[in-house]
Design an enzyme around this catalytic site. Structure first.
Site, mmCIF file in Angstrom:
data_model
loop_
_atom_site.group_PDB
_atom_site.id
_atom_site.type_symbol
_atom_site.label_atom_id
_atom_site.label_comp_id
_atom_site.label_asym_id
_atom_site.label_seq_id
_atom_site.Cartn_x
_atom_site.Cartn_y
_atom_site.Cartn_z
ATOM 1 N N PHE A 1 0.872 -1.186 0.000
ATOM 2 C CA PHE A 1 0.000 0.000 0.000
ATOM 3 C C PHE A 1 0.903 1.229 0.000
ATOM 4 O O PHE A 1 1.558 1.533 0.998
ATOM 5 C CB PHE A 1 -0.881 -0.031 1.251
ATOM 6 N N ILE B 1 7.534 1.219 1.814
ATOM 7 C CA ILE B 1 6.308 0.461 1.537
ATOM 8 C C ILE B 1 6.522 -1.035 1.851
ATOM 9 O O ILE B 1 7.357 -1.702 1.236
ATOM 10 C CB ILE B 1 5.831 0.677 0.073
ATOM 11 N N ARG C 1 16.521 -16.782 37.433
ATOM 12 C CA ARG C 1 17.785 -16.081 37.728
ATOM 13 C C ARG C 1 17.937 -15.884 39.240
ATOM 14 O O ARG C 1 17.090 -15.234 39.875
ATOM 15 C CB ARG C 1 17.793 -14.721 37.023
ATOM 16 N N GLU D 1 2.201 3.827 10.310
ATOM 17 C CA GLU D 1 0.742 4.018 10.175
ATOM 18 C C GLU D 1 0.204 5.117 11.079
ATOM 19 O O GLU D 1 -0.828 4.963 11.733
ATOM 20 C CB GLU D 1 0.010 2.695 10.408
ATOM 21 N N THR E 1 2.170 8.319 13.442
ATOM 22 C CA THR E 1 3.003 8.361 14.655
ATOM 23 C C THR E 1 2.115 8.547 15.899
ATOM 24 O O THR E 1 0.926 8.873 15.786
ATOM 25 C CB THR E 1 3.991 9.549 14.580
ATOM 26 N N SER E 2 2.731 8.369 17.062
ATOM 27 C CA SER E 2 1.956 8.551 18.302
ATOM 28 C C SER E 2 1.429 9.983 18.396
ATOM 29 O O SER E 2 0.324 10.214 18.913
ATOM 30 C CB SER E 2 2.844 8.235 19.512
HETATM 31 C C1 LIG Z 1 9.319 -0.124 8.466
HETATM 32 C C2 LIG Z 1 8.299 0.832 7.960
HETATM 33 C C3 LIG Z 1 7.217 0.345 7.218
HETATM 34 C C4 LIG Z 1 6.276 1.232 6.686
HETATM 35 N N1 LIG Z 1 5.282 0.750 5.859
HETATM 36 C C5 LIG Z 1 4.513 1.629 5.159
HETATM 37 C C6 LIG Z 1 3.595 1.162 4.158
HETATM 38 O O1 LIG Z 1 3.430 -0.053 3.935
HETATM 39 N N2 LIG Z 1 2.914 2.092 3.431
HETATM 40 C C7 LIG Z 1 3.053 3.432 3.632
HETATM 41 O O2 LIG Z 1 2.435 4.203 2.913
HETATM 42 N N3 LIG Z 1 3.915 3.914 4.581
HETATM 43 C C8 LIG Z 1 4.641 3.046 5.340
HETATM 44 N N4 LIG Z 1 5.525 3.510 6.295
HETATM 45 C C9 LIG Z 1 5.654 4.951 6.503
HETATM 46 C C10 LIG Z 1 5.110 5.433 7.838
HETATM 47 O O3 LIG Z 1 3.714 5.356 7.864
HETATM 48 C C11 LIG Z 1 5.671 6.842 8.083
HETATM 49 O O4 LIG Z 1 7.040 6.678 8.390
HETATM 50 C C12 LIG Z 1 4.941 7.570 9.178
HETATM 51 O O5 LIG Z 1 3.635 7.895 8.787
HETATM 52 C C13 LIG Z 1 5.673 8.854 9.610
HETATM 53 O O6 LIG Z 1 6.051 9.625 8.541
HETATM 54 P P1 LIG Z 1 7.563 10.182 8.420
HETATM 55 O O7 LIG Z 1 8.459 9.024 8.650
HETATM 56 O O8 LIG Z 1 7.696 10.911 7.165
HETATM 57 O O9 LIG Z 1 7.715 11.154 9.655
HETATM 58 P P2 LIG Z 1 7.264 12.698 9.713
HETATM 59 O O10 LIG Z 1 5.866 12.844 9.268
HETATM 60 O O11 LIG Z 1 8.281 13.545 9.032
HETATM 61 O O12 LIG Z 1 7.314 12.987 11.268
HETATM 62 C C14 LIG Z 1 8.534 13.277 11.964
HETATM 63 C C15 LIG Z 1 8.159 13.647 13.401
HETATM 64 O O13 LIG Z 1 7.358 14.827 13.404
HETATM 65 C C16 LIG Z 1 6.139 14.593 14.087
HETATM 66 N N5 LIG Z 1 5.059 15.383 13.488
HETATM 67 C C17 LIG Z 1 4.745 15.493 12.168
HETATM 68 N N6 LIG Z 1 3.679 16.278 12.011
HETATM 69 C C18 LIG Z 1 3.279 16.643 13.252
HETATM 70 C C19 LIG Z 1 2.210 17.452 13.774
HETATM 71 N N7 LIG Z 1 1.307 18.038 12.956
HETATM 72 N N8 LIG Z 1 2.118 17.622 15.105
HETATM 73 C C20 LIG Z 1 3.007 17.037 15.942
HETATM 74 N N9 LIG Z 1 4.041 16.253 15.515
HETATM 75 C C21 LIG Z 1 4.163 16.069 14.195
HETATM 76 C C22 LIG Z 1 5.908 13.099 13.934
HETATM 77 O O14 LIG Z 1 5.015 12.603 14.941
HETATM 78 C C23 LIG Z 1 7.326 12.578 14.091
HETATM 79 O O15 LIG Z 1 7.665 12.500 15.459
HETATM 80 C C24 LIG Z 1 6.413 2.626 6.916
HETATM 81 C C25 LIG Z 1 7.468 3.098 7.691
HETATM 82 C C26 LIG Z 1 8.411 2.235 8.196
HETATM 83 C C27 LIG Z 1 9.567 2.790 8.976
#
Ligand SMILES: Cc1cc2nc3c(=O)[nH]c(=O)nc-3n(C[C@H](O)[C@H](O)[C@H](O)COP(=O)(O)OP(=O)(O)OC[C@H]3O[C@@H](n4cnc5c(N)ncnc54)[C@H](O)[C@@H]3O)c2cc1C
Length: 383
Positions: free
Chosen positions: A124, A158, A272, A367, A369-370
């Protein structure tokens, strides 16, 4: 009516998957993690176990066992290995989900039967290098040219999208503009081997090291107009709905991982011996275990409640966000304490618990972040 009892079928399912996970996955987990090896043979075995397509109708090859049964299955796999659970969770929620819920009859008949047996996997593609949490910032475009979509752009991170079993990837792309100038998003199915489409495996992850993660590139990639998933312009809505379901599977990975780490810590603390008695006889260790067990119990109740809402066609998005957030945080807490209880041995690969300590980190990021979960929950509160 309020019942906390699982059905006999669900109990049997849990037992059989636990045996499978202990016998087939646990013995390979350390090596797969170390070598970053995605094991297609194991995917086949999980397919034979019926772990794909559990919420899919039998006419498309699924078992129609229900959403809670699926969540229990992911939980049991995550109890021994996060990477393998990721393959199952993404394979079902992100791979099968969009095609099953939004696909045409022909698309379902074409892709679902093999996705439901584990002979094939689907990805996806939403996230892009500059559009993660802010999915609306994505740049990949699809332009209709005659009876073909021409896709340009790229996706990153992905899951299940670059391995020999990948049969299709759902790609979200900008397909035009809506009234008022807002972007129109649609989802389009792209099969490996299509000219202009390249999928590259990503390596070097801290966690989920043996799950398959890919970068996708689209360079004037042409697919038939009929590859549109559902209706044009519904891509954003489809993505949000897919992620609501995906949150439950990430929640079950947190719950299962926490359960696995807890069981290891409990056993180790009883075996342990320091200062002449098992370390669990120290109240400080016993209280850690009590806190771990309490949070796991609370996480399970929250997650199963979210599944119940979903299965009973009630709004479940906000509770799913809570379950994803809470189960991830519980696994972080439990895995950290589990390593602590293992002392120095907890840092060594052979004790498995260090892998759980690493794997939990993804659950707070993937999917949504927290921080994003908290935004979703706060919105639900009217804030
Ligand atoms: C192993 C792995 C598998 C994955 N699989 C898929 C997949 O199958 N399909 C897919 O589409 N994606 C996938 N992802 C992507 C994943 O969903 C994203 O990494 C995630 O949504 C976060 O996006 P980013 O990494 O760009 O972080 P960013 O969006 O750049 O965020 C960086 C930091 O900023 C914070 N932040 C951003 N915006 C805000 C806000 N408005 N308020 C407060 N804090 C904020 C975030 O919480 C985070 O702490 C995968 C990622 C990994 C690592």
């Amino acid at each position: 009516m309020m019942s906390f009892e699982l059905t006999q079928e669900q109990e049997m399912l849990r037992k059989s998957i636990r045996e499978f996970a202990e016998g087939e996955i646990k013995p390979r987990a350390i090596e797969m993690d170390e070598k970053e090896r995605f094991d297609t043979g194991l995917v086949g075995k999980m397919g034979e176990m019926g772990l794909f397509g559990m919420f899919v109708d039998e006419k498309y090859g699924g078992s129609h066992a229900g959403y809670l049964s699926y969540i229990i299955a992911v939980e049991e796999i995550a109890r021994v290995d996060g990477s393998t659970a990721a393959t199952i969770a993404a394979g079902n929620s992100l791979g099968i989900g969009p095609i099953y819920y939004f696909g045409s009859e022909e698309q379902k008949r074409t892709f679902l039967p093999k996705l439901c047996t584990g002979e094939a996997l689907a990805g996806f593609g939403l996230t892009e290098a500059n559009a993660g949490s802010d999915a609306g910032g994505s740049k990949t475009t699809a332009v209709l040219d005659g009876n073909e979509w021409v896709i340009n752009g790229s996706k990153i991170f992905i899951t299940n999208a670059a391995n020999p079993l990948t049969s299709v990837v759902t790609v979200q792309a900008i397909t035009g503009q809506k009234d008022g100038g807002r972007r129109e998003y649609s989802c389009i199915l792209v099969e490996p081997g299509t000219r202009g489409f390249e999928a590259k495996e990503m390596h070097g992850k801290l966690m989920w090291r043996s799950s398959n993660t890919a970068e996708l590139y689209f360079d004037d990639c042409r697919v038939p107009a009929g590859n549109l998933l559902g209706k044009r312009g519904e891509g954003f809505h489809q993505m949000l709905q897919t992620l609501d379901g995906g949150r439950l599977s990430i929640g079950s990975m947190g719950l299962g991982g926490a359960q696995g780490a807890f069981e290891m810590a409990l056993k180790y603390s009883q075996e342990r011996v320091q200062f002449g008695r098992p370390i669990c006889k120290n109240q400080v260790i016993a209280f850690k275990l009590a806190d771990m067990a309490t949070r796991i119990e609370a996480a399970r109740n929250l997650l199963y409640k979210a599944c119940w809402l979903r299965e009973n066609n009630k709004p479940f998005g906000q509770v799913a966000a809570m379950a994803k957030l809470y189960c991830s945080e519980v696994m972080k807490f439990v895995a950290t304490e589990a390593v602590q209880i293992h002392g120095g041995y907890g840092l060594m690969k052979e004790y498995h618990v260090e892998r759980f300590f690493r794997d939990q980190k993804l659950l707070e990021i993937g999917e949504g972040t927290s921080e994003v979960q908290r935004i979703v929950i706060a919105r639900g509160l009217g804030i």
